[in-house]
Design a protein around this motif. Structure first.
Motif, PDB file in Angstrom:
ATOM      1  N   ARG A   1       0.774  -1.144  -0.117  1.00 54.46           N
ATOM      2  CA  ARG A   1      -0.023  -0.084  -0.004  1.00 54.46           C
ATOM      3  C   ARG A   1       0.824   1.221   0.151  1.00 54.46           C
ATOM      4  O   ARG A   1       0.555   2.222  -0.556  1.00 54.46           O
ATOM      5  N   TRP A   2       2.055   1.169   0.554  1.00 51.75           N
ATOM      6  CA  TRP A   2       2.846   2.240   0.766  1.00 51.75           C
ATOM      7  C   TRP A   2       3.563   2.553  -0.854  1.00 51.75           C
ATOM      8  O   TRP A   2       3.725   3.996  -0.947  1.00 51.75           O
ATOM      9  N   GLN A   3       3.676   1.840  -1.432  1.00 58.44           N
ATOM     10  CA  GLN A   3       4.622   1.942  -2.661  1.00 58.44           C
ATOM     11  C   GLN A   3       3.421   1.935  -3.791  1.00 58.44           C
ATOM     12  O   GLN A   3       3.701   2.049  -5.108  1.00 58.44           O
ATOM     13  N   ASN A   4       2.378   1.241  -3.568  1.00 55.54           N
ATOM     14  CA  ASN A   4       1.110   1.198  -4.591  1.00 55.54           C
ATOM     15  C   ASN A   4       1.494   0.169  -5.695  1.00 55.54           C
ATOM     16  O   ASN A   4       1.411   0.367  -6.729  1.00 55.54           O
ATOM     17  N   THR A   5       2.087  -1.226  -5.367  1.00 55.80           N
ATOM     18  CA  THR A   5       2.315  -1.955  -6.338  1.00 55.80           C
ATOM     19  C   THR A   5       1.785  -3.429  -5.700  1.00 55.80           C
ATOM     20  O   THR A   5       1.167  -3.735  -4.797  1.00 55.80           O
ATOM     21  N   VAL A   6       1.860  -4.158  -6.990  1.00 52.91           N
ATOM     22  CA  VAL A   6       1.324  -5.301  -6.952  1.00 52.91           C
ATOM     23  C   VAL A   6       2.353  -6.445  -7.563  1.00 52.91           C
ATOM     24  O   VAL A   6       2.997  -5.875  -8.623  1.00 52.91           O
ATOM     25  N   LEU A   7       2.605  -7.339  -6.958  1.00 55.09           N
ATOM     26  CA  LEU A   7       3.424  -8.677  -7.457  1.00 55.09           C
ATOM     27  C   LEU A   7       2.705  -9.508  -7.902  1.00 55.09           C
ATOM     28  O   LEU A   7       1.815 -10.331  -7.333  1.00 55.09           O
ATOM     29  N   VAL A   8       3.095  -9.956  -9.188  1.00 57.75           N
ATOM     30  CA  VAL A   8       2.308 -11.057  -9.902  1.00 57.75           C
ATOM     31  C   VAL A   8       3.239 -12.235 -10.328  1.00 57.75           C
ATOM     32  O   VAL A   8       4.482 -11.702 -10.927  1.00 57.75           O
ATOM     33  N   ARG A   9       3.313 -13.423 -10.092  1.00 60.23           N
ATOM     34  CA  ARG A   9       3.896 -14.511 -10.353  1.00 60.23           C
ATOM     35  C   ARG A   9       3.283 -15.371 -11.565  1.00 60.23           C
ATOM     36  O   ARG A   9       2.264 -15.732 -11.267  1.00 60.23           O
ATOM     37  N   SER A  10       4.127 -15.611 -12.414  1.00 60.58           N
ATOM     38  CA  SER A  10       3.607 -16.506 -13.524  1.00 60.58           C
ATOM     39  C   SER A  10       4.931 -17.168 -14.362  1.00 60.58           C
ATOM     40  O   SER A  10       6.043 -16.939 -14.342  1.00 60.58           O
ATOM     41  N   ASN A  11       4.376 -18.105 -15.136  1.00 61.37           N
ATOM     42  CA  ASN A  11       5.342 -18.936 -15.905  1.00 61.37           C
ATOM     43  C   ASN A  11       5.320 -18.406 -17.435  1.00 61.37           C
ATOM     44  O   ASN A  11       5.878 -19.145 -18.323  1.00 61.37           O
ATOM     45  N   ASP A  12       4.499 -17.506 -17.595  1.00 66.90           N
ATOM     46  CA  ASP A  12       4.182 -16.905 -19.246  1.00 66.90           C
ATOM     47  C   ASP A  12       4.513 -15.523 -18.875  1.00 66.90           C
ATOM     48  O   ASP A  12       3.927 -14.496 -18.561  1.00 66.90           O
ATOM     49  N   THR A  13       5.839 -15.266 -19.813  1.00 69.04           N
ATOM     50  CA  THR A  13       6.233 -13.901 -19.845  1.00 69.04           C
ATOM     51  C   THR A  13       5.300 -12.861 -20.718  1.00 69.04           C
ATOM     52  O   THR A  13       5.037 -11.708 -20.467  1.00 69.04           O
ATOM     53  N   THR A  14       4.485 -13.388 -21.696  1.00 69.47           N
ATOM     54  CA  THR A  14       3.741 -12.967 -22.561  1.00 69.47           C
ATOM     55  C   THR A  14       2.623 -12.389 -21.872  1.00 69.47           C
ATOM     56  O   THR A  14       2.082 -11.245 -22.020  1.00 69.47           O
ATOM     57  N   LEU A  15       2.057 -12.963 -20.688  1.00 67.45           N
ATOM     58  CA  LEU A  15       1.073 -12.482 -19.933  1.00 67.45           C
ATOM     59  C   LEU A  15       1.541 -11.310 -19.139  1.00 67.45           C
ATOM     60  O   LEU A  15       0.789 -10.224 -19.040  1.00 67.45           O
ATOM     61  N   LEU A  16       2.535 -11.330 -18.499  1.00 63.56           N
ATOM     62  CA  LEU A  16       2.914 -10.557 -17.550  1.00 63.56           C
ATOM     63  C   LEU A  16       3.310  -9.288 -18.421  1.00 63.56           C
ATOM     64  O   LEU A  16       3.245  -7.976 -17.927  1.00 63.56           O
TER      65      LEU A  16
END
Length: 491
Positions: free
Chosen positions: A117-132
C-alpha cells in the motif's frame, strides 16, 4: 621400472580430486527448481481509485495500537496508508484469466503474491512472460519490471538441527547478571536504564530477517514474549523454524533473559518474527518482501523494527545498484524505510559488512532518511574493518551510531552461546535499548528519539563517515529527555 611423480604433480592431482569431490557433493545437495521457469513482476499503479477503504475508518485495516501510535505522535494518515485498489486487483485477475482462456494456454499459471500500500504496487508470479508483458499495458499501471526469475536449482532440503536444552558449564559467568552480554550493554550505558526498570516493557519490536531457526524449541527463546511469526517470502517456507539461524541470533541479542548466561537489551519487550529474506536467491523481489513485512509491522502496531538486512547486488546482475543510488529515495526498500518514522516507527538497520570489499559503502536500506543505521566496533571501540561506511549520495552522515559487533554475544540456532561478528548483531543491541529508552520517554516521537540518540553519541560534535555520530550513551539520552519533559536543561 616404477615411475615416481614429482611432488608438485601429485599435489596438483590431489587438488583436482578434492575440487571434483566438493563439486560433486555440492551438486548432490541441489535439486532442479520445481515446476519449471517462473517469473515475478512488480507493477506500480497510478492511484488508488475504487478502494472500498477510507481514511475516516482506518480501523478496518489497521490495529488499534497502530492508530494510537500515530495519534500519540501527532501523525496523520495519508493516501499511502490506504490499501491497494480492490478494483485494480480484480481487473488484473480478470485480464489474466481472459488472456489464458483466449490463447487456450492450459499450462499457463499465474497468481498475485503480494501488494504494497505504501508503494502502491502489485506482485504477480507467472510462468508466462507474454501474460506479464500484457498486464503491463493496462491503463492504470504506471510502471512494471521483472524482479525475480526462478533459479535453475535450489537446495534439496533443510537439515534438522538438534537443540541443546541445557547450557554448557563454561557458558555461565557466575555473579554477573548480564553474563556474556555485559560488554555490549555497558558500552552503551544501557544497564543504567535497566536499573530503573526500563527493559522494554510495553514496547513491540519486529525482527525482519531471513530465518529463525529453532525459535520454537530453544528454551531461552521460548521464555521470550513472542507475539507471532509471519513469512513474506513466496512460496512460504514449509519449515519456517528450520531456515537460517541468523534471525535467531539477532533476536537473542534483545530478547534473551538468562541471568549469568546472556541477558539481552530488551528482555521485557514483545516481538514479531517476520521472514522476508529468501535464502535460495538474491533478487530485487526481496525489497518487496521487506516492504510487505514493514507494512505488516505497521498494521500490527509495532513500535520498532530491527532489520539486519542489506542489498546492493543481485543474481545475474538483475537490478544491481550503483553508488550514486545511495540517496534514500532510489531503492524501493530505502523509500519504504524512509517512510517509517512518519508512520511513528523507528527503524534500526545494519550498515552492512562490505567495508573490505570493492563496494565498501553501506547497503540499502541503510541509506534511508530518518532511521538509525548501525555500524560495528570491537571491544576497544575501534571500527570493525568490515563495517560499511558513508556518506549517503546526498551527503548525510552514515552510519548513525556504533555498537559492539566484533564480536557480539548471541544464542545460536542450536541453543548454544556463541560470539559472532557483523553489523547484523550490533544492530539489535541498539534496537533493544531504543525500546527501553522509548519506554522511559513515551511522549517522544520516533524522530525525536532518533535525533536524541544522535545528539548524545560520543562524537556528535565531529561526526564522520566511518564512525558516524559515535557510540550512543543511552543514559545521557534518557537524562536529557527527562529534563526536556520538565522544561529543564541537563548538562
Amino acid at each position: 621400472m616404477r615411475t615416481v611423480r614429482p611432488l608438485k604433480t601429485i599435489l596438483c592431482m590431489i587438488a583436482v580430486l578434492l575440487t571434483m569431490t566438493i563439486s560433486a557433493s555440492a551438486a548432490s545437495s541441489k535439486k532442479e527448481y520445481p515446476g519449471g521457469k517462473y517469473y515475478i513482476w512488480r507493477y506500480t499503479l497510478n492511484d488508488k481509485q475504487g478502494s472500498p477503504y477510507s481514511l475516516e475508518h482506518p480501523g478496518r485495516w489497521l490495529s488499534h495500537k497502530s492508530i494510537e501510535r500515530r495519534r500519540r505522535q501527532g501523525l496523520q494518515l495519508d493516501s499511502t496508508d490506504l490499501p491497494v485498489s480492490h478494483l485494480y486487483l480484480k481487473t488484473i485477475e480478470k485480464t489474466a484469466n481472459g488472456f489464458a482462456h483466449q490463447d487456450r494456454k492450459s499450462s499457463m499459471e499465474w497468481t498475485i503474491i503480494g501488494t504494497s500500500r505504501w508503494q502502491n504496487t502489485v506482485l504477480v508470479r507467472s510462468n508466462d512472460t507474454t501474460l506479464l508483458q500484457h498486464l503491463a499495458t493496462l491503463d492504470f499501471i504506471k510502471a512494471s519490471r521483472q524482479v525475480w526469475v526462478s533459479p535453475d536449482s535450489i537446495d534439496r532440503g533443510l537439515p534438522k538441527v538438534k537443540v541443546h536444552d541445557k547450557w554448557n558449564p563454561w557458558d555461565s559467568i557466575r555473579g554477573e547478571h548480564y553474563g556474556n552480554g555485559r560488554d555490549q550493554i555497558e558500552m552503551l550505558n544501557g544497564h543504567r536504564l535497566h536499573n530503573l526498570g526500563h527493559k522494554g516493557w510495553g514496547m513491540t519490536i519486529a525482527v525482519l530477517d531471513g530465518g529463525f531457526q529453532n525459535c520454537d524449541q530453544i528454551p531461552a527463546i521460548l521464555r521470550a514474549n513472542i507475539l507471532g511469526a509471519e513469512d513474506f517470502v513466496y512460496p512460504k517456507s514449509p519449515h519456517f523454524y528450520r531456515e537460517t539461524d541468523h534471525g535467531t541470533k539477532v533476536l537473542s541479542a534483545m530478547a534473551a533473559n538468562e541471568p549469568q548466561i546472556l541477558v539481552g537489551t530488551a528482555p521485557e519487550a514483545r516481538y514479531w518474527l517476520l521472514r522476508c529474506e529468501d535464502q535460495q536467491t538474491e533478487q530485487p523481489v526481496e525489497e518487496d518482501y521487506w516492504t510487505m513485512a514493514a507494512e505488516f509491522a505497521d498494521s500490527a502496531g509495532v513500535d520498532i523494527i530491527s532489520s539486519s538486512l542489506g542489498y546492493n547486488e543481485y543474481d545475474h546482475h538483475l537490478g544491481d545498484y550503483r553508488l550514486r543510488d545511495l540517496d534514500g529515495n532510489t531503492a524501493v526498500i530505502s523509500r519504504t524505510a524512509s517512510m517509517l518514522a512518519n508512520k511513528g516507527i523507528i527503524l534500526i538497520n545494519s550498515a552492512g559488512n562490505l567495508g573490505i570489499g570493492p563496494w565498501k559503502k553501506i547497503t540499502f536500506p541503510a541509506d534511508a532518511n530518518d532511521i538509525l543505521t548501525v555500524g560495528a566496533v570491537n571491544y576497544d571501540r575501534r571500527v570493525a574493518p568490515f563495517c560499511g561506511v558513508g556518506p549517503t549520495q546526498d551527503g548525510r552522515v552514515k552510519p548513525d551510531v556504533m555498537a559492539l559487533g566484533s564480536p557480539t554475544s548471541l544464542i545460536s540456532g542450536r541453543g548454544t552461546m556463541i560470539r559472532d561478528m557483523g553489523t547484523s548483531f550490533s544492530t539489535p543491541v541498539v534496537a533493544g535499548l531504543v525500546a527501553c529508552l522509548w519506554q522511559a520517554l513515551p511522549d517522544k516521537t520516533a524522530l525525536e528519539i532518533i535525533n536524541l540518540l544522535r545528539q548524545t553519541s560520543s562524537q556528535y560534535q565531529e561526526p564522520d563517515n566511518i564512525y558516524g555520530y559515535g557510540i550512543p550513551n543511552f543514559w545521557r539520552a534518557y537524562m536529557i529527555g527527562k529534563a526536556e519533559v520538565r522544561g529543564e536543561r541537563y548538562e
